[in-house]
Design a protein around this motif. Structure first.
Motif, PDB file in Angstrom:
ATOM      1  N   ASN A  76       0.826  -1.208   0.000  1.00 28.06           N
ATOM      2  CA  ASN A  76       0.000   0.000   0.000  1.00 28.06           C
ATOM      3  C   ASN A  76       0.859   1.257   0.000  1.00 28.06           C
ATOM      4  OD1 ASN A  76       1.030   0.026   2.570  1.00 28.06           O
ATOM      5  ND2 ASN A  76      -0.938   0.221   3.606  1.00 28.06           N
ATOM      6  N   SER A  77       2.156   1.108  -0.253  1.00 29.22           N
ATOM      7  CA  SER A  77       3.099   2.226  -0.270  1.00 29.22           C
ATOM      8  C   SER A  77       3.806   2.290  -1.608  1.00 29.22           C
ATOM      9  CB  SER A  77       4.138   2.068   0.852  1.00 29.22           C
ATOM     10  OG  SER A  77       5.225   2.968   0.664  1.00 29.22           O
ATOM     11  N   SER A  78       3.639   3.393  -2.319  1.00 31.01           N
ATOM     12  CA  SER A  78       4.339   3.549  -3.592  1.00 31.01           C
ATOM     13  C   SER A  78       5.841   3.668  -3.390  1.00 31.01           C
ATOM     14  CB  SER A  78       3.798   4.779  -4.338  1.00 31.01           C
ATOM     15  OG  SER A  78       3.886   5.940  -3.535  1.00 31.01           O
ATOM     16  N   GLU A  79       6.259   4.232  -2.253  1.00 27.15           N
ATOM     17  CA  GLU A  79       7.690   4.318  -1.951  1.00 27.15           C
ATOM     18  C   GLU A  79       8.283   2.915  -1.829  1.00 27.15           C
ATOM     19  OE1 GLU A  79       9.614   6.991  -1.518  1.00 27.15           O
ATOM     20  OE2 GLU A  79       8.264   8.696  -1.183  1.00 27.15           O
ATOM     21  N   ALA A  80       7.569   2.018  -1.152  1.00 30.82           N
ATOM     22  CA  ALA A  80       8.065   0.651  -0.999  1.00 30.82           C
ATOM     23  C   ALA A  80       8.119  -0.062  -2.344  1.00 30.82           C
ATOM     24  CB  ALA A  80       7.180  -0.119  -0.023  1.00 30.82           C
ATOM     25  N   ILE A  81       7.107   0.162  -3.180  1.00 32.36           N
ATOM     26  CA  ILE A  81       7.105  -0.462  -4.505  1.00 32.36           C
ATOM     27  C   ILE A  81       8.298   0.012  -5.326  1.00 32.36           C
ATOM     28  CG2 ILE A  81       5.864  -0.511  -6.708  1.00 32.36           C
ATOM     29  CD1 ILE A  81       3.276  -0.675  -5.095  1.00 32.36           C
ATOM     30  N   ARG A  82       8.603   1.273  -5.263  1.00 34.12           N
ATOM     31  CA  ARG A  82       9.778   1.790  -5.985  1.00 34.12           C
ATOM     32  C   ARG A  82      11.048   1.077  -5.537  1.00 34.12           C
ATOM     33  NH1 ARG A  82      13.528   5.614  -4.500  1.00 34.12           N
ATOM     34  NH2 ARG A  82      14.772   6.422  -6.241  1.00 34.12           N
ATOM     35  N   GLU A  83      11.218   0.927  -4.228  1.00 30.50           N
ATOM     36  CA  GLU A  83      12.418   0.259  -3.732  1.00 30.50           C
ATOM     37  C   GLU A  83      12.481  -1.193  -4.196  1.00 30.50           C
ATOM     38  OE1 GLU A  83      14.974   1.602  -2.196  1.00 30.50           O
ATOM     39  OE2 GLU A  83      13.981   3.559  -2.311  1.00 30.50           O
ATOM     40  N   MET A  84      11.331  -1.867  -4.231  1.00 27.09           N
ATOM     41  CA  MET A  84      11.314  -3.259  -4.674  1.00 27.09           C
ATOM     42  C   MET A  84      11.651  -3.380  -6.150  1.00 27.09           C
ATOM     43  SD  MET A  84       8.252  -5.059  -2.445  1.00 27.09           S
ATOM     44  CE  MET A  84       7.043  -3.742  -2.456  1.00 27.09           C
ATOM     45  N   VAL A  85      11.177  -2.437  -6.955  1.00 27.78           N
ATOM     46  CA  VAL A  85      11.527  -2.441  -8.372  1.00 27.78           C
ATOM     47  C   VAL A  85      13.023  -2.205  -8.542  1.00 27.78           C
ATOM     48  CG1 VAL A  85      11.241  -1.204 -10.555  1.00 27.78           C
ATOM     49  CG2 VAL A  85       9.241  -1.779  -9.176  1.00 27.78           C
ATOM     50  N   LEU A  86      13.568  -1.254  -7.804  1.00 26.39           N
ATOM     51  CA  LEU A  86      15.000  -0.964  -7.898  1.00 26.39           C
ATOM     52  C   LEU A  86      15.846  -2.172  -7.499  1.00 26.39           C
ATOM     53  CD1 LEU A  86      15.121   2.666  -6.436  1.00 26.39           C
ATOM     54  CD2 LEU A  86      15.445   1.987  -8.813  1.00 26.39           C
ATOM     55  N   CYS A  87      15.325  -2.971  -6.570  1.00 25.48           N
ATOM     56  CA  CYS A  87      16.050  -4.169  -6.126  1.00 25.48           C
ATOM     57  C   CYS A  87      15.887  -5.353  -7.078  1.00 25.48           C
ATOM     58  CB  CYS A  87      15.583  -4.572  -4.728  1.00 25.48           C
ATOM     59  SG  CYS A  87      16.062  -3.427  -3.432  1.00 25.48           S
TER      60      CYS A  87
END
Length: 299
Positions: free
Chosen positions: A221-232
């Motif tokens: 539910n966090s776009s910030e967390a999704i960004r980090e997961m994509v970067l990883c």
């Protein structure tokens, strides 16, 4: 019985769907609120609300009376404000709520120029990916992305935000590059659960439309967390362009399915009916509508 006060309380009970909530809002006892509505019903000669142990519902006559009350109260409030002052001074506190990433990347950079123009305003920017209760939290206006379903609130369009499909070079090297939407079925798609259809990604290409059911081993539910997961390198995301604009520019992620256009999301400013005449809120909404379009990758 003061008919005007009873009408005002009746409208608030309908909007809040609760006697107790209106009692707290107006600093009254709940029995006093109920008494006002009963007195109104006696005056009208029939019930306006159908009460159950769990919720309230308008009767057919109550629905019509509620619409008339909204019109009457709105006209009285407008006339009173216009008589008091032709233009409210744009000064004082302004509490603004916004999603975390959008607030950080798109709203916060615009606050400085707004305060240069209106130096007597004091802004409290509250960032959260949860939809806060504007009345309970005393919020003047909230910026929302996606379909607006909040009842009893006024919504003003700020435009739309375009989206894209993103993945890191590391992920694409391991799993391959999807060339058309149907190939997403073989990829780990990270869903943003605050959107109603987070597990269905919709695209257009010319007159053709595509509705693709996607799956993955993680959602957030966090776009910030999704960004980090994509970067990883964990998976692929359908996200707003402003979230990944800097990452694309520096090569940390790549756009995917460039020949297909994901459906854009509406961006709205919400405020309660009681604050629809706030000069501070109107000025800030006008500032957002004027300048949001110049931010990178936001339309």
């Amino acid at each position: 019985m003061d008919l005007f006060d009873s009408m005002r309380i009746f409208v608030r009970v309908v909007e809040r769907c609760s006697f107790s909530a209106v009692a707290r809002e107006l600093n009254m006892g709940q029995p006093a609120v109920s008494k006002q509505v009963r007195a109104l019903e006696r005056y009208l000669g029939g019930p306006v609300l159908a009460r159950t142990t769990r919720h309230l519902a308008l009767t057919d006559q109550g629905q019509r009376f509620y619409s008339h009350c909204q019109d009457i109260l709105g006209q009285v409030e407008s006339a009173t404000r216009r008589f008091a002052s032709d233009q409210e001074q744009i000064a004082g506190p302004l509490r603004v709520a916004a999603p975390v990433s959008y607030g950080r990347l798109c709203i916060a950079p615009l606050i400085g120029t707004f305060l240069e123009r209106y130096p007597d305003v004091r802004i409290d920017l509250r960032l959260s990916d949860h939809n806060e209760d504007l009345l309970m939290e005393n919020i003047d206006l909230a910026v929302r992305i996606g379909a607006v379903k909040s009842e009893g609130l006024v919504a003003v369009s700020l435009g739309t935000t375009t989206r894209g499909v993103y993945a890191s070079p590391m992920y694409l090297q391991r799993h391959g590059l999807p060339l058309e939407p149907s190939e997403l079925a073989g990829h780990n798609c990270i869903g943003f659960t605050l959107l109603e259809h987070y597990d269905h990604w919709r695209f257009t290409r010319g007159a053709d439309k595509f509705d693709i059911a996607v799956t993955g081993n993680v959602t957030s539910n966090s776009s910030e967390a999704i960004r980090e997961m994509v970067l990883c390198g964990m998976g692929i995301s359908l996200s707003a362009q402003w979230l990944f604009a800097a990452d694309v520019e520096h090569g940390r992620v790549r756009t995917v399915l460039d020949d297909y256009q994901p459906c854009a999301l509406p961006v709205s400013a919400l405020f309660s009916r009681e604050r629809r005449h706030s000069a501070r809120a109107k000025a800030f909404i006008g500032h957002l509508r004027e300048h949001l379009q110049v931010l990178p990758d936001n339309s």
